[in-house]
Design an enzyme around this catalytic site. Structure first.
Site, mmCIF file in Angstrom:
data_model
loop_
_atom_site.group_PDB
_atom_site.id
_atom_site.type_symbol
_atom_site.label_atom_id
_atom_site.label_comp_id
_atom_site.label_asym_id
_atom_site.label_seq_id
_atom_site.Cartn_x
_atom_site.Cartn_y
_atom_site.Cartn_z
ATOM 1 N N GLY A 100 8.798 4.609 -8.852
ATOM 2 C CA GLY A 100 9.730 5.488 -7.832
ATOM 3 C C GLY A 100 10.374 6.476 -8.388
ATOM 4 O O GLY A 100 10.295 7.452 -8.033
ATOM 5 N N LYS B 218 3.279 -0.924 -2.831
ATOM 6 C CA LYS B 218 4.469 -0.519 -2.322
ATOM 7 C C LYS B 218 4.455 0.479 -1.486
ATOM 8 O O LYS B 218 5.044 1.504 -1.698
ATOM 9 C CB LYS B 218 5.486 -0.500 -3.448
ATOM 10 C CG LYS B 218 6.301 -1.600 -4.081
ATOM 11 C CD LYS B 218 7.363 -1.310 -4.815
ATOM 12 C CE LYS B 218 7.546 -2.289 -5.984
ATOM 13 N NZ LYS B 218 8.422 -1.463 -7.022
ATOM 14 N N GLY C 154 5.273 0.841 -12.944
ATOM 15 C CA GLY C 154 5.236 -0.410 -13.574
ATOM 16 C C GLY C 154 3.979 -1.162 -13.598
ATOM 17 O O GLY C 154 3.291 -1.552 -14.795
ATOM 18 N N ARG D 80 7.361 -1.715 -20.963
ATOM 19 C CA ARG D 80 8.843 -1.118 -20.762
ATOM 20 C C ARG D 80 9.600 -1.589 -22.083
ATOM 21 O O ARG D 80 10.808 -0.809 -22.272
ATOM 22 C CB ARG D 80 9.325 -1.618 -19.450
ATOM 23 C CG ARG D 80 8.735 -0.629 -18.339
ATOM 24 C CD ARG D 80 9.149 -1.097 -17.020
ATOM 25 N NE ARG D 80 8.821 -0.115 -16.023
ATOM 26 C CZ ARG D 80 9.012 -0.255 -14.843
ATOM 27 N NH1 ARG D 80 9.140 -1.463 -14.337
ATOM 28 N NH2 ARG D 80 8.568 0.586 -13.938
HETATM 29 P P1 ADP Z 1 3.380 0.429 -9.448
HETATM 30 O O1 ADP Z 1 4.287 -0.592 -9.868
HETATM 31 O O2 ADP Z 1 2.525 1.146 -10.324
HETATM 32 O O3 ADP Z 1 4.066 1.530 -8.766
HETATM 33 P P2 ADP Z 1 2.791 -0.773 -6.958
HETATM 34 O O4 ADP Z 1 3.744 -1.932 -7.192
HETATM 35 O O5 ADP Z 1 2.933 -0.062 -5.709
HETATM 36 O O6 ADP Z 1 2.408 0.073 -8.344
HETATM 37 O O7 ADP Z 1 1.415 -1.798 -6.512
HETATM 38 C C1 ADP Z 1 0.694 -2.610 -7.755
HETATM 39 C C2 ADP Z 1 -0.036 -3.700 -6.924
HETATM 40 O O8 ADP Z 1 -0.809 -3.041 -5.991
HETATM 41 C C3 ADP Z 1 -0.903 -4.482 -7.871
HETATM 42 O O9 ADP Z 1 -0.266 -5.810 -7.969
HETATM 43 C C4 ADP Z 1 -2.244 -4.645 -7.158
HETATM 44 O O10 ADP Z 1 -2.580 -5.955 -6.970
HETATM 45 C C5 ADP Z 1 -1.782 -4.253 -5.620
HETATM 46 N N1 ADP Z 1 -2.967 -3.534 -4.826
HETATM 47 C C6 ADP Z 1 -3.716 -2.422 -5.106
HETATM 48 N N2 ADP Z 1 -4.785 -2.377 -4.249
HETATM 49 C C7 ADP Z 1 -4.289 -3.302 -3.253
HETATM 50 C C8 ADP Z 1 -5.061 -3.615 -2.013
HETATM 51 N N3 ADP Z 1 -5.902 -3.153 -1.573
HETATM 52 N N4 ADP Z 1 -4.625 -4.824 -1.350
HETATM 53 C C9 ADP Z 1 -3.469 -5.348 -1.864
HETATM 54 N N5 ADP Z 1 -2.863 -5.068 -3.033
HETATM 55 C C10 ADP Z 1 -3.270 -3.967 -3.680
HETATM 56 MG MG MG Z 2 5.021 -2.313 -9.033
#
Ligand code: ADP
Ligand code: MG
Length: 396
Positions: free
Chosen positions: A376, A199, A352, A34
């Site tokens: 988001g 999330k 992110g 970023r």
């Molecule tokens: P982004 O930031 O790309 O929008 P999120 O913040 O929603 O994505 O999720 C990212 C996190 O999701 C990562 O830190 C990863 O470790 C976690 N994650 C992925 N699969 C699982 C799972 N099955 N259980 C717990 N955490 C998970």
């Molecule tokens: Mg995230």
């Protein structure tokens, strides 16, 4: 939408809202994607002799200073990447910020401390937010919106400041809007959306409109668990917000009616604990043992997802397929990333952590059609929602 090319910035104080919400590790920036994405606008402004004031947030502090969320490490990394001095103000709109700003020279840059150390930044109370926006606006004569990852928030630095200062979009916001527009009107089909991450609660209500927009939705990460439970499976001690299960069941029915395929992982990698060396195994999604956590999609799921991606003309991906930070649970995310880079589709990666994941696994940003800095924000954009931080730029 006006851009910085339409602004006369020489000798002007320009407040730039960036999204510099990067992962930190032991006080160092763990992924600077970023920050890199913010550079083109900052370099252009500095080269045109603007006096640049960068503001941004980090994490979710409670409206008051919290050293854990200081932007100081981000300012240090920004200075390294720019190859120029970055002065860091120890507050956002207080004496330190005002002193640093009044010492600014054309071609100089000051970074303010975390916007969210001030309760006015994220307040739902218009007066409180407005008061903080007044203080921010008092620092500068022009405002540049370049924090794409925050444009879906009606926050003081994103929305209210733009009402108070002549403004324009930065190059990042311009590029994001151009790329994400290709996922809304006239999207090339088949359009495949891949969702994952942790999330889940934040993102869950985006699925309704994605069912209308997409042809296929592949669901991995912790996003899969409410659906697996809705389907009658047990998910052991996996990350699960049980209040989402009914909604998930509704989505499965809605998808059938809409003729949209929702594909859930047929297998899952489980372990008793979320650690690097925990013994782990592949199990069927309907046979997750009661004492095990689902930490990645399994190999059969990865193949199924990859095959679906291969047949797509447009792909949007948000959310890692597993806990990619631990090598044992990075396979699903790697497989999806490889499928995207190997496909001829127009591919967009958002989020992110998803962006950090592809870089950590060695996939260059250039291997994808576009890597969005928004999580988001990109999800809301592709649903066709009005984003406050973009709408406010169009008003004059
Ligand atoms: P982004 O930031 O790309 O929008 P999120 O913040 O929603 O994505 O999720 C990212 C996190 O999701 C990562 O830190 C990863 O470790 C976690 N994650 C992925 N699969 C699982 C799972 N099955 N259980 C717990 N955490 C998970
Ligand atoms: Mg995230």
């Amino acid at each position: 939408m006006k851009t910085i090319d339409d602004l006369a910035v020489a000798g002007q104080r320009v407040l730039v809202r960036d999204d510099l919400n990067v992962p930190l590790n032991g006080g160092r920036v763990a992924d600077d994607g970023r920050i890199q994405a913010a550079l083109p606008t900052l370099v252009a402004l500095l080269d045109r002799d603007a006096e640049v004031i960068v503001c941004a947030h980090l994490g979710r502090p409670d409206g008051k200073p919290d050293p854990k969320y200081s932007l100081a490490p981000v300012a240090a990394r920004l200075g390294e990447l720019l190859g120029r001095e970055v002065r860091f103000a120890a507050d956002t709109v207080g004496p330190a910020a005002r002193a640093a700003v009044s010492a600014l020279q054309p071609g100089g840059l000051v970074m303010l401390e975390n916007l969210r150390f001030n309760e006015g930044e994220t307040s739902k109370d218009d007066t409180l937010r407005g008061r903080f926006a007044d203080q921010l606006a008092a620092l500068a004569g022009l405002y540049v919106a370049d924090g794409f990852g925050a444009v879906h928030r009606k926050h003081a630095s994103v929305y209210d400041v733009a009402l108070r200062l002549p403004h324009a979009a930065g190059y990042l916001v311009q590029a994001e809007v151009a790329a994400l527009n290709r996922l809304t009107a006239d999207v090339r089909r088949p359009y495949v959306v891949v969702l994952g991450g942790a999330k889940v609660t934040d993102k869950f209500d985006t699925i309704g409109s994605l069912i209308t927009a997409a042809d296929t939705i592949l669901i991995g990460g912790a996003m899969a668990f409410p659906f697996l439970v809705a389907q009658g499976d047990k998910v052991g001690t996996s990350l699960l917000d049980a209040s989402l299960v009914d909604t998930a069941a509704g989505y499965l029915e809605q998808a059938v009616r809409a003729g949209t395929r929702i594909v859930l992982p047929p297998d899952v990698i489980v372990a008793a604990e979320r650690t690097a060396d925990a013994p782990h195994q592949v199990v069927s999604a309907y046979a997750i043992p009661a004492d095990q956590i689902g930490l990645d999609i399994g190999p059969e799921s990865a193949q199924l997802f990859a095959a679906s991606i291969r047949g797509a003309s447009t792909v949007f991906w948000n959310g890692p397929m597993g806990v990619f930070e631990l090598p044992a649970f990075a396979g699903g995310t790697r497989a999806v990333a490889a499928a995207l880079t190997g496909s001829r589709a127009f591919t967009v990666v958002g989020g992110g952590d998803t962006g950090a994941a592809i870089r950590a696994l060695g996939f260059p940003d250039g291997a994808f059609g576009y890597v969005s800095t928004g999580g988001g924000a990109s999800l809301e954009f592709i649903q066709g929602k009005t984003l406050p931080g973009l709408a406010v730029l169009d008003d004059r």
